[in-house]
Enzyme design. Sequence first.
Site, mmCIF file in Angstrom:
data_model
loop_
_atom_site.group_PDB
_atom_site.id
_atom_site.type_symbol
_atom_site.label_atom_id
_atom_site.label_comp_id
_atom_site.label_asym_id
_atom_site.label_seq_id
_atom_site.Cartn_x
_atom_site.Cartn_y
_atom_site.Cartn_z
ATOM 1 N N GLY A 296 42.702 53.195 38.665
ATOM 2 C CA GLY A 296 42.770 52.043 39.558
ATOM 3 C C GLY A 296 42.141 50.815 38.913
ATOM 4 O O GLY A 296 42.196 50.619 37.693
ATOM 5 N N SER A 297 41.508 49.985 39.744
ATOM 6 C CA SER A 297 40.993 48.708 39.242
ATOM 7 C C SER A 297 39.774 48.844 38.336
ATOM 8 O O SER A 297 39.327 47.844 37.762
ATOM 9 C CB SER A 297 40.655 47.791 40.417
ATOM 10 O OG SER A 297 41.850 47.356 41.049
ATOM 11 N N THR A 298 39.215 50.071 38.182
ATOM 12 C CA THR A 298 38.153 50.229 37.185
ATOM 13 C C THR A 298 38.701 50.014 35.775
ATOM 14 O O THR A 298 37.931 49.878 34.818
ATOM 15 C CB THR A 298 37.512 51.630 37.268
ATOM 16 O OG1 THR A 298 38.502 52.623 36.980
ATOM 17 C CG2 THR A 298 36.919 51.864 38.650
ATOM 18 N N MET A 299 40.028 49.954 35.651
ATOM 19 C CA MET A 299 40.673 49.689 34.365
ATOM 20 C C MET A 299 40.601 48.214 33.976
ATOM 21 O O MET A 299 40.658 47.867 32.788
ATOM 22 C CB MET A 299 42.135 50.146 34.439
ATOM 23 C CG MET A 299 42.963 49.908 33.195
ATOM 24 S SD MET A 299 42.411 50.918 31.808
ATOM 25 C CE MET A 299 43.475 50.299 30.503
ATOM 26 N N LYS A 300 40.487 47.312 34.940
ATOM 27 C CA LYS A 300 40.605 45.875 34.652
ATOM 28 C C LYS A 300 39.560 45.346 33.669
ATOM 29 O O LYS A 300 39.893 44.526 32.804
ATOM 30 C CB LYS A 300 40.578 45.092 35.965
ATOM 31 C CG LYS A 300 41.844 45.297 36.793
ATOM 32 C CD LYS A 300 41.746 44.721 38.185
ATOM 33 C CE LYS A 300 43.003 45.050 39.014
ATOM 34 N NZ LYS A 300 42.880 44.685 40.422
#
Length: 619
Positions: A296-300
């Site tokens: 999820g957004s922990t990738m950004k």
Amino acid sequence: MKPTRSRMRSSFNLRGRLMLVGTTLALCSVTLIGRAAYVQLINSDFYQRQGEARYLRELPIAVSRGMITDRNGEPLAVSTPVESIWVNPQELLRNPDRIPELAKALQMPQDELSSRLSQKADKEFMYLKRRINPDRAHEIVALKIPGVFSQREFRRFYPQGEAMAHVLGFTNIDDRGQEGLELAFDQWLRGKPGSKRVVRDARGAIVESVDLVKPAEPGQDLTLSIDRRIQFLAYKELRNALVENKAAGGSMVVMDVATGEVLAMVNLPTYNPNAVTGINPAARRNRAVTDLVEPGSTMKPLTIATALQAGVVTPNTTIDTNPGYMAVGRFTIKDVPRNNGVLNVTGVITRSSNIGAAKIAAKLPDETFYQTVHNFGYGSAPHSGFPGEAAGLLPSPARWSGSSKTTMSYGYGLNVTPLQIAQAYATLGNGGRLNPPTFVKGQRGESRQVISPEVARTVIGMMETVVTQGGAKDAAILGYHVAGKTGTARKNGPNGYERGHYNALFAGLVPATRPRFATVIVINDPQAGKYYGGLVSAPVFHRVMEGALRLADVPPDDIQSWLAAQAAGKAGGALPKPAPAAAAPAIDTDGVIPSAADEVDAGIPTASAATAPLQEARQ
């Protein structure tokens, strides 16, 4: 008549007969002496072996398994002496009247004992009860039932129980490692059993110890990187979060940023390693190491770190996210609120903008994006030494569809383990240098520089705004700067992404100015109404890290807010909130800070469209 008697005397040769008898006896004596000489001198080894086979036995000497301790020397796994009851079936079956007494002592049905003895009637050894209390074993042996004896063994005991189960694993009835670190370091821990020769009498009792054949070598102790105090704190808070959010499960990993040492690793549901019989094998799986999730957004932050390292953006580069949605191939991605307007790169992280992350990734060459993310540890095994660790899934550019890079930039279309996320965030906190995770105190793997220290510090500053201004305010810790990123990823099932089922994530670093801990929390399928990472997982980070910082005696890096809180507390006023980070603010926000809901559903309008990149990557 007299002549007849003379003829009879003359025909009877007494001397000859005596010589014949004497010769016969002499030959018999020579034969016996020869046979004795043959038996005792020439073929003595054979008969010696035959005799020894009946009375001389070689018995194993049980050896204690090495102790496992945490980094502070606290015992996590110890071996305690026990006894096992065994029987010589042949001897006991010659005394069938004692079988009922033995069955009662062993607390087993008499017919079951008789059946087992009958099946082993041609054997001289059979276990009856394994690893029982030594006092109980001595009581059974004291009954002096023919053919019944006891043997010393060792049993593994885990003082921390369920809290440490998935890290340590367990041993089987023969004290061999079956799961976890007990399996990974089995050769190191189990030692080498010895053996000795003893003389047994006709009843099988030991009469004399003859000699030591091989000395026993006890197993070697193992000191883990785990901190028992942080481990138990993480277990307690994760368990409370699962109950509060009615979640199906969860994982948490705490790493030492500078060394890569795993300080805590917890999974729920769990099991009791002291009593594993009948436990569902799925409950024994260390999900933090073996199970894959979409980040999820922990990738950004990794996407933006890659772009900063490649020089395609700077912290002040503006990204136009108007009109709040963007067509990509067969589907449309969007942000929540509907339109974030123009953001700088920091604002993309603060508002967790999917469009912003996608447009930044579009500036990167495919190979550069893939290789840098791969260098963070995604798509390859962490090499922590833990058995069964997963490498995850990071499709190479050759297998991408038109939207693969876009969806991966904000955390869909790739799969990682919680340990890999923790490793990636520890790399950011360690000045861009990756240290492989380890479970052994003082062990170091080969490190590598992934991004520059300057880029790493810049990204950490951006992540601070997620805690001070964005959707992770519940992760804030008074007196410390916290950098982190929330993530809320819809779960992928057999028929695509499932509505109403999510993984809530939070990954963070603390203290942000000089990171000591990298922590990842993944909560699986919360069903209590909240499912965003900032609302479900961020509070767990706050509670665990607040305690860990105190236990590790880490000094505050935001002393001003701490002093202000102390002053406000003495004055009876409300405690102030942590000071905002110094990172650049978002542009055109109009004072509106979105909730964590902007992280989910934005890139997956329908299950069929959203799963396309992932399905293609798995083909």
